[in-house]
Design an enzyme around this catalytic site. Structure first.
Site, PDB file in Angstrom:
ATOM      1  N   HIS A   1       5.062  34.498  45.760  1.00  0.00           N
ATOM      2  CA  HIS A   1       6.058  33.480  46.492  1.00  0.00           C
ATOM      3  C   HIS A   1       5.752  33.640  47.939  1.00  0.00           C
ATOM      4  O   HIS A   1       5.274  34.620  48.428  1.00  0.00           O
ATOM      5  CB  HIS A   1       7.311  33.937  46.213  1.00  0.00           C
ATOM      6  CG  HIS A   1       7.723  33.955  44.628  1.00  0.00           C
ATOM      7  ND1 HIS A   1       8.308  32.848  43.860  1.00  0.00           N
ATOM      8  CD2 HIS A   1       7.649  34.914  43.676  1.00  0.00           C
ATOM      9  CE1 HIS A   1       8.594  33.145  42.568  1.00  0.00           C
ATOM     10  NE2 HIS A   1       8.166  34.443  42.321  1.00  0.00           N
TER      11      HIS A   1
ATOM     12  N   GLY B   1      -2.475  53.892  32.815  1.00  0.00           N
ATOM     13  CA  GLY B   1      -1.161  53.567  32.709  1.00  0.00           C
ATOM     14  C   GLY B   1      -0.263  53.367  33.674  1.00  0.00           C
ATOM     15  O   GLY B   1      -0.359  54.019  34.883  1.00  0.00           O
TER      16      GLY B   1
ATOM     17  N   ARG C   1     -14.234  58.115  44.601  1.00  0.00           N
ATOM     18  CA  ARG C   1     -15.782  58.674  44.603  1.00  0.00           C
ATOM     19  C   ARG C   1     -16.146  57.605  43.731  1.00  0.00           C
ATOM     20  O   ARG C   1     -15.649  56.820  42.933  1.00  0.00           O
ATOM     21  CB  ARG C   1     -15.425  59.856  43.869  1.00  0.00           C
ATOM     22  CG  ARG C   1     -15.238  60.137  42.461  1.00  0.00           C
ATOM     23  CD  ARG C   1     -15.294  61.665  42.028  1.00  0.00           C
ATOM     24  NE  ARG C   1     -15.204  61.970  40.557  1.00  0.00           N
ATOM     25  CZ  ARG C   1     -15.805  61.637  39.571  1.00  0.00           C
ATOM     26  NH1 ARG C   1     -16.855  61.042  39.680  1.00  0.00           N
ATOM     27  NH2 ARG C   1     -15.190  61.780  38.437  1.00  0.00           N
TER      28      ARG C   1
ATOM     29  N   ALA D   1      -3.950  56.067  37.009  1.00  0.00           N
ATOM     30  CA  ALA D   1      -2.406  55.865  36.320  1.00  0.00           C
ATOM     31  C   ALA D   1      -1.580  55.711  37.501  1.00  0.00           C
ATOM     32  O   ALA D   1      -1.692  56.709  38.553  1.00  0.00           O
ATOM     33  CB  ALA D   1      -1.913  57.106  35.617  1.00  0.00           C
TER      34      ALA D   1
END
Length: 214
Positions: A115, A142, A183, A160
């Site tokens: 938006h 995750g 890396r 994650a």
């Protein structure tokens, strides 16, 4: 120009009645996908059929574990042998292209939608969708959030919990909020399955056989 066409052309658009109808139709398919039988042979077949009805394009051996959520579905493409774990959310107002052999961990969110920053412009109900691309052979950890317009290069790993706001090059490990390159991935990484833990001889023999067949 109608709003759905504006959306597909990466222009500012309003999610009008037509857009809402298309999303409602997709929610019906998603409801069956997320709540149906996905353990019997018949249920798994229907589950795969529904996935292919939802997605714009799906390659061979694609798996998405429920629950799965998306806006339209038709703006998502996923390549061969890619796997998405539980609770993938894709706001596919813009196109989302996911390559081959991509591993997506639980609770990943891919956002093409956004938006305007200014409140008056935002309250006018205009919004946008900017495409996201994930290359081949990537692993998305995750709880990763991928923001509009991001391109993740082939072979890269996103750690994650990362929030990816900018492009990530090929063959790197990147992580953090905001996500940044830590890396490069090198040939030495081939020998390890976790941090400093090397594959045992039996596992390495099987991996080398797999490599030889590629």
């Amino acid at each position: 120009m109608d709003n759905y066409t504006r959306m597909r052309n990466e222009m500012a658009y309003i999610a009008d009645e037509h857009c809402g109808k298309l999303m409602a139709e997709n929610r019906r398919r998603l409801h069956e996908f997320n709540n149906g039988d996905c353990w019997s042979a018949e249920g798994l077949k229907r589950h795969d059929e529904l996935m292919r009805e939802i997605l714009g394009k799906a390659g061979k051996n694609v798996t998405i574990l429920p629950p799965f959520r998306c806006d339209y579905g038709s703006n998502i493409e996923i390549g061969d042998n890619s796997f998405a774990n539980y609770n993938l959310t894709v706001l596919d107002v813009g196109k989302v292209a996911i390559g081959k052999n991509v591993f997506i961990a639980p609770n990943v969110s891919i956002y093409t939608a956004g938006h305007p920053i200014h409140p008056t412009a935002r309250n006018s109900m205009y919004e946008y969708g900017i495409p996201v691309t994930i290359g081949d052979n990537c692993w998305i950890g995750g709880n990763v959030v991928i923001c509009p317009g991001v391109n993740i290069g082939s072979g890269s790993v996103i750690g994650a919990g990362s929030v990816v706001t900018k492009d990530v090059p090929e063959n790197v490990v990147a992580a953090g909020n905001p996500c940044r390159v830590l890396r490069e991935i090198t040939d030495e990484d081939f020998n390890y399955f976790f941090k400093d833990r090397k594959f045992d001889d039996e596992a390495m023999e099987n991996i080398l056989k797999y490599k030889a067949e590629l």
